[in-house]
Design a protein around this motif. Structure first.
Motif, PDB file in Angstrom:
ATOM      1  N   PRO A  75       0.906  -1.072  -0.103  1.00  0.00           N
ATOM      2  CA  PRO A  75       0.076  -0.054   0.091  1.00  0.00           C
ATOM      3  C   PRO A  75       0.928   1.361   0.018  1.00  0.00           C
ATOM      4  O   PRO A  75       2.010   1.204   0.539  1.00  0.00           O
ATOM      5  N   PRO A  76       0.550   2.469  -0.626  1.00  0.00           N
ATOM      6  CA  PRO A  76       1.166   3.672  -0.383  1.00  0.00           C
ATOM      7  C   PRO A  76       1.387   4.121   0.980  1.00  0.00           C
ATOM      8  O   PRO A  76       0.623   4.030   1.955  1.00  0.00           O
ATOM      9  N   THR A  77       2.677   4.460   1.044  1.00  0.00           N
ATOM     10  CA  THR A  77       3.003   5.155   2.359  1.00  0.00           C
ATOM     11  C   THR A  77       2.594   6.536   2.753  1.00  0.00           C
ATOM     12  O   THR A  77       2.194   6.890   3.752  1.00  0.00           O
ATOM     13  N   GLU A  78       2.184   7.308   1.648  1.00  0.00           N
ATOM     14  CA  GLU A  78       1.369   8.730   1.760  1.00  0.00           C
ATOM     15  C   GLU A  78       0.264   8.745   1.112  1.00  0.00           C
ATOM     16  O   GLU A  78       0.071   8.067   0.242  1.00  0.00           O
ATOM     17  N   PRO A  79      -0.695   9.343   1.729  1.00  0.00           N
ATOM     18  CA  PRO A  79      -2.090   9.443   0.988  1.00  0.00           C
ATOM     19  C   PRO A  79      -1.948  10.314  -0.241  1.00  0.00           C
ATOM     20  O   PRO A  79      -1.217  11.014  -0.615  1.00  0.00           O
ATOM     21  N   GLU A  80      -2.888   9.914  -0.955  1.00  0.00           N
ATOM     22  CA  GLU A  80      -3.077  10.946  -2.391  1.00  0.00           C
ATOM     23  C   GLU A  80      -3.603  12.072  -2.178  1.00  0.00           C
ATOM     24  O   GLU A  80      -4.406  12.351  -1.209  1.00  0.00           O
ATOM     25  N   PRO A  81      -2.788  13.259  -2.721  1.00  0.00           N
ATOM     26  CA  PRO A  81      -3.374  14.564  -2.234  1.00  0.00           C
ATOM     27  C   PRO A  81      -4.635  14.829  -2.884  1.00  0.00           C
ATOM     28  O   PRO A  81      -5.211  14.316  -3.892  1.00  0.00           O
ATOM     29  N   LYS A  82      -5.332  15.558  -2.029  1.00  0.00           N
ATOM     30  CA  LYS A  82      -6.806  15.992  -2.195  1.00  0.00           C
ATOM     31  C   LYS A  82      -7.088  17.215  -2.907  1.00  0.00           C
ATOM     32  O   LYS A  82      -6.202  18.115  -2.776  1.00  0.00           O
TER      33      LYS A  82
ATOM     34  N   TYR B 189      -3.942  14.134 -10.238  1.00  0.00           N
ATOM     35  CA  TYR B 189      -2.969  13.140  -9.950  1.00  0.00           C
ATOM     36  C   TYR B 189      -2.765  12.196 -10.948  1.00  0.00           C
ATOM     37  O   TYR B 189      -3.773  11.502 -10.873  1.00  0.00           O
TER      38      TYR B 189
END
Length: 63
Positions: free
Chosen positions: A37-44, A48
Motif C-alpha cells: 500500500p502507498p505510504t503517503e495518502p493521495e493529495p486531495k 494526480y
C-alpha cells in the motif's frame, strides 16, 4: 424410458469430458504478489499525476 435416460446421461458425460478444451495436466496459475500500500495518502483537490502545460506545436519551426 430408462434407455433414453441412460443414453442421455452417457452422452452428457462424454460431452463434459471431451468438451472442456484443456489439454495436459491441470495446474494452479501463478498469481502476482499484491503491491504494497502507498505510504503517503493521495493529495486531495489536485490532479494526480499533475498535468504539464500544453507545449506549443513545433510545426512552424520545422520549415
Amino acid at each position: 424410458m430408462i434407455a433414453i435416460l441412460n443414453r442421455t446421461l452417457c452422452l452428457s458425460l462424454l460431452i463434459s469430458l471431451v468438451g472442456c478444451g484443456v489439454r495436459g495436466p491441470l495446474y494452479m496459475p501463478n498469481v502476482p504478489p499484491v503491491p504494497p500500500p502507498p505510504t503517503e495518502p493521495e493529495p486531495k483537490g489536485k490532479l494526480y499525476p499533475p498535468q504539464t502545460p500544453a507545449s506549443p506545436s513545433n510545426s512552424s519551426s520545422a520549415k
